[in-house]
Design an enzyme around this catalytic site. Structure first.
Site, PDB file in Angstrom:
ATOM      1  N   ASP A 130       0.828  -1.216   0.000  1.00  0.00           N
ATOM      2  CA  ASP A 130       0.000   0.000   0.000  1.00  0.00           C
ATOM      3  C   ASP A 130       0.862   1.266   0.000  1.00  0.00           C
ATOM      4  O   ASP A 130       2.028   1.230   0.377  1.00  0.00           O
ATOM      5  CB  ASP A 130      -0.916   0.005   1.236  1.00  0.00           C
ATOM      6  N   GLU A 131       0.248   2.342  -0.417  1.00  0.00           N
ATOM      7  CA  GLU A 131       0.784   3.703  -0.240  1.00  0.00           C
ATOM      8  C   GLU A 131       2.262   3.874  -0.617  1.00  0.00           C
ATOM      9  O   GLU A 131       3.048   4.379   0.164  1.00  0.00           O
ATOM     10  CB  GLU A 131       0.613   4.143   1.223  1.00  0.00           C
TER      11      GLU A 131
END
Ligand SMILES: *[C@@H]1O[C@H](CO)[C@@H](O)[C@H](O)[C@H]1NC(C)=O
Ligand SMILES: *[C@@H]1O[C@H](CO)[C@@H](O)[C@H](O)[C@H]1NC(C)=O
Ligand SMILES: *[C@@H]1O[C@H](CO)[C@@H](O)[C@H](O)[C@H]1NC(C)=O
Length: 464
Positions: free
Chosen positions: A337-338
């Site tokens: 993620d991210e």
């Protein structure tokens, strides 16, 4: 305090009834005129016929027909634990009294029906947790295919017990048949941003069992710290933990968490999030992270894992080989993620690599390049993987058994539709970020979420 009991799903949020979990159950019970079960079983019938239970004579035993017996330490341990929950200090009081009264109900018989009770196994995504429970004159019978269903039934039995006006434990005539609506009912704890002492983790597992949760998603490392002690790369925690001795999880700590969870029918799925969220990894492993540039020279700061070096993949192969043996669950969570692209963008070597690969300026292609290789590495350890939704969104080729975790609140329903439409199993966490502090009775908001409220065909929402 009463937790609302009208809904049947087992997919509930633990935070909504902490007072009930940790407070004195029997004190609270007095305030209720009806017995409260949490979560409410699929089929539940009770009557006003009450049976007295005496701590001195009541017992939890293996049914004669059961395929499990005294050698099943998981059940023996659970029998002791639940007896203690139900009678606790009362047992000692009654012993000191001259004359103990007779129980109306002398025993709870636990009857495991399948040939393999799974006493020494681990719960899995496909575990059958169903059970039936019948409390009637003279005896109560809890029937389950395996130990995992029995654990859920013991929890329910303990919740049926209440104290009458004379301080005596009672249980009413009851018939229950129950099974979870969802196969994965998890809680994520982040032990990187805040180091969580072992006893806090164990207390959470205990609370999870009381709410019939079955997956502890251990977000064990992240940017701020690396408390997992690796045997292959001890420098990761030596240099990456908040403190190399007091703020780490040693191999025996991790073992203890896994066993404590197993005893309660809880899987431990560890998350080692890459290529972002890895600042703490860089302290111990030279050249693992991408050097960021300011103009034409390195700025001294570092970004995500360097995806253009073979050494990054060699490191991951060794680390995940270890992780796959430490954590017995069939799944490892790989994060994804991210990922912040600004550092990759600043680095001239990365830019050159992007050109060579024909990625243009689309850094999500570089991310996918990394994740794809990581997935192959982890697949070689024979583990399945879970990933955060970005990995799916970026079009990474995923194995069929990949579990995609939807965490973003925006377009949540469309994302669920897309992920399940592509044939993947999904876990939804978006609506339950309990770290968002709000005031008043916010638990109702969490409680009312219907996970299957998205457009899709029957199979899309019912494959598990
Ligand atoms: C249990 O039995 C008691 C005593 O007869 C009765 O007052 C109570 O309503 C019963 N509770 C339930 C949930 O049936
Ligand atoms: C990295 O690995 C690839 C494939 O295994 C190989 O072709 C390449 O030469 C290696 N690069 C370096 C710098 O070692
Ligand atoms: C879902 O898929 C459609 C079609 O590919 C796409 O246009 C849309 O952006 C996707 N939705 C989300 C939330 O990613």
């Amino acid at each position: 305090m009463l937790c609302l009991l009208k809904f049947t799903p087992l997919f509930l949020v633990v935070a909504v009834c902490h007072g009930w979990l940790f407070g004195d159950l029997f004190e609270k019970q007095k305030e209720l005129d009806e017995i409260s079960l949490w979560p409410l079983p699929q089929k539940y019938q009770s009557s006003a016929v009450a049976f007295k239970l005496s701590a001195a004579s009541f017992q939890i035993v293996h049914a004669k027909q059961s395929t499990a017996g005294p050698s099943c330490s998981l059940l023996e341990n659970a029998f002791r634990r639940y007896f203690e929950y139900m009678f606790g200090e009362l047992k000692r009081q009654e012993k000191s009294r001259k004359k103990a009264f007779d129980s109306d109900l002398s025993e709870l018989q636990v009857w495991i029906t399948s040939a393999d009770p799974e006493c020494d196994g681990y719960p899995s995504l496909r575990t059958d947790e169903s059970y039936s429970l019948s409390v009637d004159e003279t005896s109560a019978v809890l029937k389950a295919a395996n130990v995992w269903g029995a654990l859920r039934g013991l929890e329910t039995f303990s919740q049926l017990v209440y104290e009458d006006d004379y301080g005596v434990r009672n249980i009413n005539k009851t018939d229950i048949s129950d099974f979870p609506r969802f196969a994965h009912r998890g809680i994520l704890l982040d032990s990187s941003r805040h180091f969580l002492p072992l006893k806090v983790i164990l207390a959470n597992l205990e609370a999870m069992a009381m709410n019939k949760f079955n997956v502890f998603h251990w977000h064990i490392v992240d940017d701020p710290s690396f408390p997992f002690m690796s045997r292959t790369f001890p420098e990761l925690s030596q240099k990456g933990a908040y403190h190399p001795f007091t703020h780490v999880y040693t191999p025996s700590d991790v073992k203890m968490v896994i066993e404590f969870a197993r005893m309660r029918g809880i899987r431990v799925v560890a998350e080692f999030d890459t290529p972002g969220h890895t600042q703490s990894w860089g302290n111990g492993i030279k050249d693992l992270l991408t050097p960021c540039y300011s103009g034409s020279s390195p700025s001294g700061s570092f970004g995500p894992v360097n995806p253009i070096l073979n050494s990054s993949y060699e490191f991951m192969a060794q680390l995940f080989k270890e992780i796959s043996t430490v954590f017995p669950d069939a799944y490892i969570h790989l994060g994804g993620d991210e990922v912040d692209f600004s550092c990759w963008k600043s680095n001239p070597d990365i830019q050159k690599f992007m050109n060579q690969q024909g990625f243009g300026t689309d850094y999500s292609k570089l991310e996918s390049f990394y994740i794809q290789r990581l997935l192959d590495i982890v697949a070689a350890t024979k583990k399945g993987y879970m990933v955060w939704q970005e990995v799916f969104d970026n079009g990474v080729k995923l194995k069929d058994d990949t579990v995609v975790e939807v965490w973003k609140g925006n377009d949540m329903k469309e994302e669920l539709q897309n992920v399940t439409g592509a044939g993947f199993t999904t876990i939804l966490s978006a609506p339950w970020y309990l770290d968002y502090i709000s005031y008043g009775q916010d638990w109702q908001r969490y409680y009312k979420v219907e996970p299957l409220d998205f457009t899709g065909q029957f199979l899309q929402s019912n494959s598990f």
